[in-house]
Design a protein around this motif. Structure first.
Motif: not given
Length: 404
Positions: A320-336
Motif C-alpha cells: 500500500i502507498q499512502i499519500y501525504g504526511p504520516r501524522e495528521r489531525s484530519v480523518g482522511l487517508v488517500t492511498f493506492n
C-alpha cells in the motif's frame, strides 16, 4: 465521544449494502445527514414555506426569521464579526467564483500575482487560473514539501509585493494536510495582498475562527458538514464586500431599478440575487446546532484519534502507498494498492458494503505532482468507528489477494 450513539442519528447508515452493514467512508465528498436536519427541512416545507424578505403575511415572516436565523448561526459558528459578512451561496465553488469574478478584476493587472498551491481542489484552482489569463496576472505556486505540506518559509519566498491574492485550502481534500493559514494571512497582509481560504474540508472537522485566522474571504459548503446540498457560505470582511460589485443580477438584490441604471441593496443581499436557498439555509442551521451540541473540539479529537488508528492499520498492508504526511489531525487517508487500479479497489470494497472514493478527487495538478493518475480515498467523520476501519483494512487485504 460515542460514535455508535451518534450513528443512530443518521438514518441512511442503518442499512445493508450488498448484504453487508454499510460502512460510509466518503464524507470528504459529502457527509450524511442527521435526522435533525432532515426534520428541520421537512418542517419548513410543511409549515413555513414562503418567500423571504417580501411578504408581510405570517408564513413569509416565519420563513424570513428562519432564513436570517440560519445566517446568525453561521456567523456565530465561524466567529464572523457581523452577520452582513455572511453570504449564502450554492456551495464552496460558487463562493470562490464570486471572489474571483468580482474582487479579482478590480485589483489585478498585467504583472500582478495570484499565489496558490498545487494541492488545490479545482474549485480553488481554475477560477484563479482563468482570472490570471483574463487579466494578464501571473499565477504562482507555493512549493509543496515531499510529504505535501506547505511551510511558512516557502510562503514567505513566494508571496511578494506584486502579489494581490493568495488562495489556499485550509485542509487538503487529498492529503489531509492542514495549512498554516494564520501565518500565511500575516505574510499576505504584509505584502498588501488578501487571503482567500477554501474551508470546505476544514469547517466540518474543526473549530474555525475567521477573525483569529484573519483571512479576508472564507468559503465552505453545507453538505460536507451534515447539512443539505445546494447551500454554501462566503464569508468576507465587510470593508471588502462593500466595494465589490455583484455578479448576479435580478430580484432580491436590488435597491432601485431605473431605465438606464440601478442600485443595489446593502450587504449581504446584493450578492443573493433571486429567490434564496431558504430550505437549504434552514437545514444548514440545523446541522450547525447538531455539530455544536456534540462539540467541534470533540469531533476534532475523535477524528485525530481515528486517523491515527487508520494510518496504523492501513500501513500494515503490504504494497500500500499512502499519500501525504504520516501524522495528521484530519480523518482522511488517500492511498493506492500496488498493481490494483483505485476504481477496482472501490468496486470490490463496495461489494463488501464499504463506500470510499476513487479518482483524481478534482485535483488533477496534485495527481501529477504525486505521479498518480488517480487514487483511492477513505474519509472519516464523527459517525465512524474503529470497527469501520477494521472492516476497511480487512477488505483491502482481501482485495489485494483477489487481484494477486
Amino acid at each position: 465521544m460515542n460514535s455508535e450513539w451518534i450513528k443512530e442519528h443518521f438514518p441512511i447508515l442503518n442499512q445493508e449494502i450488498n448484504g453487508h452493514p454499510l460502512v460510509y467512508l466518503d464524507s470528504a465528498a459529502t457527509a450524511q445527514k442527521p435526522r435533525a436536519v432532515i426534520e428541520a427541512m421537512k418542517h419548513y416545507y410543511e409549515w413555513d414555506n414562503a418567500n423571504v424578505h417580501r411578504g408581510v403575511h405570517t408564513l413569509g415572516s416565519r420563513a424570513t426569521d428562519a432564513y436570517e436565523g440560519a445566517r446568525e448561526k453561521v456567523a456565530r459558528f465561524i466567529n464572523a464579526a457581523r452577520t452582513q459578512e455572511i453570504i449564502f451561496t450554492r456551495g464552496t465553488t460558487t463562493a470562490l467564483n464570486i471572489v474571483a469574478s468580482s474582487y479579482g478584476p478590480s485589483v489585478l493587472g498585467e504583472g500582478d500575482e495570484i499565489v496558490i498551491t498545487q494541492m488545490e481542489h479545482h474549485s480553488n484552482f481554475i477560477p484563479w487560473q482563468q482570472l490570471a489569463l483574463r487579466t494578464g496576472a501571473t499565477l504562482k505556486f507555493i512549493p509543496l514539501q515531499a510529504d505535501g505540506n506547505v511551510t511558512v518559509e516557502e510562503a514567505e519566498n513566494t508571496i511578494t509585493s506584486r502579489t494581490k491574492i493568495v488562495a489556499i485550502a485550509y485542509v487538503s481534500n487529498v492529503m489531509g494536510v492542514v495549512n498554516p493559514i494564520k501565518q500565511i494571512a500575516d505574510i499576505a497582509h504584509r505584502h498588501g495582498a488578501v487571503l482567500v481560504v477554501d474551508g470546505a474540508q476544514s469547517t466540518p472537522h474543526m473549530k474555525v475562527d475567521v477573525q483569529d485566522l484573519d483571512c479576508d474571504f472564507y468559503a465552505f459548503s453545507g453538505h460536507k458538514m451534515c447539512g443539505p446540498t445546494g447551500i454554501g457560505v462566503l464569508y468576507g470582511k465587510k470593508a471588502l464586500l462593500e466595494v465589490m460589485a455583484p455578479i448576479e443580477f435580478g430580484g432580491e438584490m436590488i435597491d432601485d431599478v431605473g431605465l438606464y441604471d440601478s442600485t443595489w441593496k446593502e450587504l449581504p443581499y446584493k450578492f443573493e440575487g433571486g429567490t434564496p436557498i431558504i430550505a437549504g439555509a434552514v437545514g444548514l442551521g440545523a446541522a450547525i446546532d447538531f455539530l455544536e451540541e456534540i462539540g467541534m473540539d470533540n469531533i476534532e479529537r475523535h477524528e485525530t484519534e481515528l486517523a491515527a488508528y487508520a494510518m496504523g492499520r492501513l500501513s500494515e498492508i503490504e504494497g500500500i502507498q499512502i499519500y501525504g504526511p504520516r501524522e495528521r489531525s484530519v480523518g482522511l487517508v488517500t492511498f493506492n494498492l500496488q498493481d490494483v487500479h483505485p476504481h477496482d479497489v472501490a468496486t470490490v470494497l463496495d461489494s463488501s458494503g464499504i463506500a470510499i472514493r476513487a479518482g483524481h478527487h478534482c485535483c488533477q495538478p496534485l495527481m501529477r505532482w504525486l505521479k498518480a493518475s488517480s487514487t483511492a480515498r477513505a474519509s472519516i467523520y464523527l459517525y465512524n468507528t474503529e470497527a469501520d476501519i477494521d472492516r476497511l483494512a480487512a477488505a483491502l487485504v482481501q482485495t489485494k489477494e483477489y487481484f494477486a
